[in-house]
Design a protein around this motif. Structure first.
Motif: not given
Length: 360
Positions: A92-97
């Motif tokens: 349930g986390k927003h993600v930056v890659i």
């Protein structure tokens, strides 16, 4: 009214985290550096000592179980991006890659579908969209100063004829390794951002260093074919013995823009300079590009000042706005997925020795 504050957890504590992410995150009041995953801290390299008060975790599994974490930033090697991003999204986390988004376009498709299913934000750190020279070039294109662009050259060339003594994912054979996944990702992203997706692609991916036996592909040249005879060339070479390296050469029917030298932000961040410090991201006058214009039948050239860029902080500023529901993510994951597909096609083109349709 005070802005919303979002807790950020950073996975990995190498150069990417220390140079390209943490200084930008900590420069914005909307984002709080809340936690760092560092598997093996050392006395001289300990995230908890460097950033007192943060949560310190040894695994991403521990991090994503923390309900206070809003955003997970993944700065590990590319072959881990898919599994770690999937783990964070499932939690349930927003993600930056960090770029490249994944090793394959298929993995990128799966992440995009998962983010949509979970109604979470997913974005990719294509920071060089905010290079000062690229911002200057896109301004010239949009203003019509170059007219109809017919050739677009973008280079990351270096003179490093000796094989590196120590290896990283960038200099070892393996998934998503080599020059095309490292530097080529930036070059292709900038061209597609400026010109759109091509119709055809021709790739030359190989080894320039003599005696390289590890299978690491240290150079690439990719031709992107557009309608109307427009051609873009992206090139990363390690055998380029030049006093100054060409960065951009873009030609149109009204003028051209030629630029040498790299954007200064990376070197400044490595040296400890931070966003907001005096002179950050500002290019010295001697590094300005040259704008050549066709006026009244004459060709006139003059130095063209590099514009003051929004800086790499703009990526995280736009992310903070998106987290607050006030805009889109700074880089759509579909765009980064398309860049990986172009790389796959370029490598296929290189193996087969032929131009391929750019079917994405």
């Amino acid at each position: 009214m005070a802005p919303n504050t979002f807790n950020v957890g950073v996975v990995g504590y190498g150069m990417s985290a220390k140079v390209f992410h943490i200084p930008l995150i900590t420069s914005l009041p909307e984002l709080k550096l809340y936690a760092i995953v560092q598997r093996h801290p050392k006395p001289e390299d300990d995230a908890e000592k460097d950033h007192p008060g943060i949560k310190s975790y040894r695994s991403t599994e521990e991090l994503v179980k923390d309900p206070a974490v809003d955003v997970v930033v993944i700065t590990t090697v590319p072959e881990t991006h898919y599994s770690l991003a999937s783990l964070a999204l499932e939690a349930g986390k927003h993600v930056v890659i960090e770029k490249p988004v994944t090793s394959t376009s298929e993995e990128a498709d799966k992440l995009i579908a998962l983010a949509k299913e979970k109604k979470l934000l997913l974005t990719v750190y294509q920071n060089r969209r905010w290079d000062a020279d690229f911002a200057t070039l896109t301004h010239l294109i949009k203003s019509g100063a170059l007219g109809r662009v017919v050739e677009f050259e973008s280079h990351f060339d270096r003179f490093r004829p000796e094989a590196p003594s120590t290896g990283s994912w960038k200099t070892q054979a393996g998934p998503a390794s080599g020059a095309i996944y490292d530097l080529g990702v930036h070059l292709l992203d900038q061209v597609v951002f400026a010109l759109g997706l091509p119709k055809k692609i021709t790739g030359f991916v190989g080894i320039q260093r003599q005696g390289e036996t590890g299978g690491f592909e240290d150079a690439c040249t990719v031709l992107l074919h557009y309608d109307g005879g427009v051609m873009a060339t992206v090139k990363a070479s390690v055998i380029s013995p030049e006093e100054k390296q060409l960065r951009f050469w873009v030609r149109g029917d009204k003028g051209s823009y030629k630029k040498y030298h790299m954007d200064v932000q990376e070197d400044q961040l490595k040296a400890g300079k931070k966003p907001g410090d005096s002179g950050f991201a500002l290019e010295p006058k001697e590094n300005y590009g040259v704008l050549t214009s066709a006026k009244d039948g004459k060709i006139v050239s003059e130095a063209y000042p590099t514009i003051d860029p929004p800086t790499y902080v703009e990526f995280y500023r736009q992310l903070a706005q998106a987290l607050s529901g006030q805009g889109d993510v700074p880089v759509k994951p579909e765009q980064s997925r398309n860049i990986i597909k172009l790389i796959e096609l370029a490598k296929e083109s290189s193996r087969e020795g032929q131009t391929l349709p750019a079917k994405l």
